[in-house]
Write an enzyme that holds these catalytic residues in place. Structure first.
Site, PDB file in Angstrom:
ATOM      1  N   GLU A  45     -10.603  -3.650  -4.220  1.00  0.00           N
ATOM      2  CA  GLU A  45     -10.403  -4.217  -5.305  1.00  0.00           C
ATOM      3  C   GLU A  45     -11.278  -5.482  -5.541  1.00  0.00           C
ATOM      4  O   GLU A  45     -11.106  -6.175  -4.590  1.00  0.00           O
ATOM      5  CB  GLU A  45      -8.844  -4.672  -5.566  1.00  0.00           C
ATOM      6  CG  GLU A  45      -8.415  -5.355  -7.020  1.00  0.00           C
ATOM      7  CD  GLU A  45      -7.096  -5.779  -6.959  1.00  0.00           C
ATOM      8  OE1 GLU A  45      -6.474  -6.240  -6.022  1.00  0.00           O
ATOM      9  OE2 GLU A  45      -6.688  -6.094  -8.160  1.00  0.00           O
ATOM     10  N   ARG A 270      -4.519  -1.765  10.097  1.00  0.00           N
ATOM     11  CA  ARG A 270      -5.446  -2.809   9.766  1.00  0.00           C
ATOM     12  C   ARG A 270      -5.722  -3.617  10.767  1.00  0.00           C
ATOM     13  O   ARG A 270      -5.157  -3.704  11.994  1.00  0.00           O
ATOM     14  CB  ARG A 270      -5.281  -3.535   8.740  1.00  0.00           C
ATOM     15  CG  ARG A 270      -3.893  -4.308   8.973  1.00  0.00           C
ATOM     16  CD  ARG A 270      -3.602  -5.573   8.020  1.00  0.00           C
ATOM     17  NE  ARG A 270      -4.521  -5.682   6.708  1.00  0.00           N
ATOM     18  CZ  ARG A 270      -4.122  -5.303   5.740  1.00  0.00           C
ATOM     19  NH1 ARG A 270      -2.895  -5.149   5.321  1.00  0.00           N
ATOM     20  NH2 ARG A 270      -4.825  -5.376   4.663  1.00  0.00           N
ATOM     21  N   LYS A 280      -6.326 -11.592   1.998  1.00  0.00           N
ATOM     22  CA  LYS A 280      -7.283 -12.269   1.102  1.00  0.00           C
ATOM     23  C   LYS A 280      -6.619 -13.413   0.257  1.00  0.00           C
ATOM     24  O   LYS A 280      -7.323 -14.422   0.033  1.00  0.00           O
ATOM     25  CB  LYS A 280      -7.401 -11.058  -0.038  1.00  0.00           C
ATOM     26  CG  LYS A 280      -8.516 -10.162   0.272  1.00  0.00           C
ATOM     27  CD  LYS A 280      -8.820  -9.187  -1.112  1.00  0.00           C
ATOM     28  CE  LYS A 280      -9.621  -7.882  -0.933  1.00  0.00           C
ATOM     29  NZ  LYS A 280      -9.609  -7.318  -2.142  1.00  0.00           N
TER      30      LYS A 280
END
Length: 564
Positions: A45, A270, A280
């Site tokens: 994104e 992850r 983020k």
RNA sequence: UGCCCCGUAGUGUAAUUGGCAACACGUCUGACUCUGGAUCAGAAGACUUCAGGUUCGACCCCUGACGGGGCAGCCA
């Protein structure tokens, strides 16, 4: 990973083990599950810069495409105009390219599929599998149920197909305000999996999209959109992180109801790295609140941060290979990453001598000047050699001289000898101090029989130190980076704020360091090893035509420093 | 409390799919060295979370516990 698949004749090679995703793909190939080529994708994104965790995903996905002669797509998952910006799109493209992710010419956007998604939504409405709901956000939350109680059906759940069709069209046409209506999938309000409790497919958002402008005022949610994007692109293996595991039943549900190409979603853990944060949101906070100097601050775990710090894409790819892929969440020691970059730079970086904290040394019995030969890279003879000026006035590292040495110290001490790298052995005859008692100069003598490479030296010294000739030395700025946080897992404690663990000494600026003239005119991004210090690269942001600024990428291993 | 996922040396991954635990990093020795780097040689470090069960045999299969993670955004 699966690199050896096609070379079974390498019997002597250690068989590289495959991660579980490669095993799934191998099995799929065996059972001929797909009638298309293997296709993966990286679907960021555009709401932030890429970090090393994304790099792991890029390496995984593009590596699969490479190993199975398939395709790797770069696709922006731009379904939420509120957070997305062109700046992020640009940075992501640059980062993926830099890492070597081979998406060929396929830069794709979920937003390009909005029309198709819209018609699919209508298909679902017609099947009686989706409905327009008038509940607002609060009401939807209240009726969703809890971990132990089922949700309550929306009073709008059983609207007629005609009414839903008409309402949905009006939603699209902008006849309703933000948040007043949603399109929901009609699944199961009692499902133990929250994602199946009539999830929202479209929300009304009168917001300008970075690529679609004002064409749309309804936007698809991730769950509705993602599988469709994958399906449109014939992605075979849709690889995502663990938190989407509970979403897979919904991912499958949409695809099954639509009866379209059905990619396989696979989840992996992850990356977490010690002494940094990877979310983020937190990285954005560090940037926005100026704890760091932008997304590409060399202390940031972003791809752009590592690039500016001097990391190579090869090292990052190798790191990704080393850490592997699995399903359990882990905290990877930053030492693994540092190993990867040292390993790469050791083989490729030009060596040069730089003095960070200069101490003047006068060689009293040396007259004139000369140029000495120095090897550019002892690991690679092909890199040749260079000339280094030498004179009777040089600078050495302050820490390479000590009046009262601890046991085991083998550099310069009063009356002692050391080798000047590529030059002569010198002996410390006199220590000159200022009023405060600080050592400001050493007066030494040299032994001309000990010239480097002459073969005439019979002396053995325990230490070799670097130096720089005073007259020809180049003045540079050096920035020494340390870990951004003082603890291994700064965001582990739920109660404590990760900012409380910021390392105040994470960036030490040395405005006036000295380096041999060889590096004069180096281009931003150029990498060197400053002998005995570490690897450094020319900063791309603050270097000027007058002064080179160097970032320390990583130190050399220091087995002496550890024992102290 | 409900559902889902995961538990192998300090760290990250492996174990030919049921045959007696391997690799890398890190750590520690020693050798070599004009970078206290690199390299080379070697060492230590795991009763595979626990308890039962199946089996000649279990890291692997089953059951249960315990531990960790995820899920109640109109974020992704």
């Amino acid at each position: 990973m699966a690199a050896d698949t096609k070379n079974p004749e390498n019997a002597n090679d250690i068989v590289k083990s495959k991660n579980f995703i490669y095993e799934i793909i191998d099995e799929d190939l065996k059972t001929k599950k797909w009638d298309v080529n293997i296709c993966t994708r990286f679907p960021p994104e555009p709401n932030g810069y890429l970090h090393i965790g994304h790099a792991k995903s890029i390496c995984l996905n593009s590596g699969i495409a490479r190993d199975y002669s398939g395709k790797f797509n770069l696709r922006f998952d731009d379904t939420n105009p509120e957070k997305e910006e062109q700046e992020y799109v640009d940075s992501i493209i640059e980062d993926v390219k830099w890492l070597g992710g081979n998406f060929e010419d396929r830069i794709l956007y979920a937003s390009d599929y909005f029309d198709k998604m819209y018609t699919w939504a209508i298909d679902l409405i017609k099947k009686g599998k989706a409905y327009v709901c008038d509940l607002n956000a609060d009401e939807i939350r209240e009726t969703r149920g809890t971990l132990t109680e089922p949700g309550k059906p929306s009073p709008y759940r059983n609207r007629s197909v005609e009414e839903n069709l008409s309402l949905f069209e009006k939603m699209r046409n902008g006849e309703f305000p933000d948040g007043s209506k949603t399109l929901r999938a009609k699944i199961d309000m009692a499902s133990p999996n929250f994602n199946l409790r009539d999830p929202i497919m479209y929300r009304i958002l009168h917001d300008e999209h970075h690529r679609q402008g004002n064409k749309w005022c309804i936007y698809p949610t991730y769950d509705w959109a993602h599988g469709l994007e994958d399906s449109i692109e014939n992605v075979t293996h849709s690889i995502c992180t663990l938190e989407f595991e509970n979403h897979r039943p919904l991912y499958d549900w949409f695809l099954n109801e639509l009866g379209i190409f059905h990619p396989q979603q696979i989840e992996f853990a992850r990356l977490n790295l010690t002494y940094t944060v990877m979310s983020k949101r937190k990285l954005l906070q560090l940037v926005k609140e100026n704890y760091v100097d932008g997304w590409d601050d060399p202390r940031m775990p972003t791809v752009s941060g590592f690039r500016r710090r001097g990391y190579t894409p090869e090292a990052i790819r190798n790191f990704a290979e080393i850490i592997g892929v699995a399903k359990r969440d882990a905290l990877t020691d930053i030492a693994l990453l540092e190993y990867a970059i040292r390993d790469d730079l050791n083989k490729h970086a030009q060596r040069v001598m730089a003095v960070l904290h200069p101490l003047k040394v006068t060689i009293t019995n040396y007259n004139g000047e000369e140029v000495l030969d120095a090897v550019n890279n002892p690991e690679d003879a092909g890199m040749g050699s260079r000339k280094v000026p030498f004179s009777n006035e040089i600078f050495i590292e302050q820490s390479d001289f000590i009046e009262n040495p601890p046991k085991g110290y083998h550099r310069l001490i009063p009356g002692g000898e050391v080798r000047l790298r590529y030059a002569y052995i010198i002996k410390c005859e006199e220590v000159i101090k200022n009023e405060k008692g600080e050592v400001v100069e050493l007066r030494c003598t040299y032994d001309k029989e000990t010239k480097s490479g002459s073969g005439t030296s019979t002396k053995k010294v325990k230490g070799t130190i670097h130096w720089v000739s005073a007259k020809q030395a180049l003045n540079i700025e050096v920035r020494l980076y340390d870990r951004l946080f003082t603890v291994e897992a700064p965001d582990a404690g739920k109660e404590k704020n990760f900012l409380d663990f910021l390392n105040p000494g994470s960036c030490e600026i040395i405005p006036n360091a000295l380096v041999e003239p060889f590096i004069k005119g180096s281009k931003p991004g150029a990498r060197f090893q400053f002998e005995r210090h570490g690897y450094f690269c020319v900063d791309t942001k603050y270097t000027t035509s007058e002064k080179l600024v160097f970032n320390r990428t990583v130190t050399l291993k220091d087995s002496w420093g550890k024992t102290k």
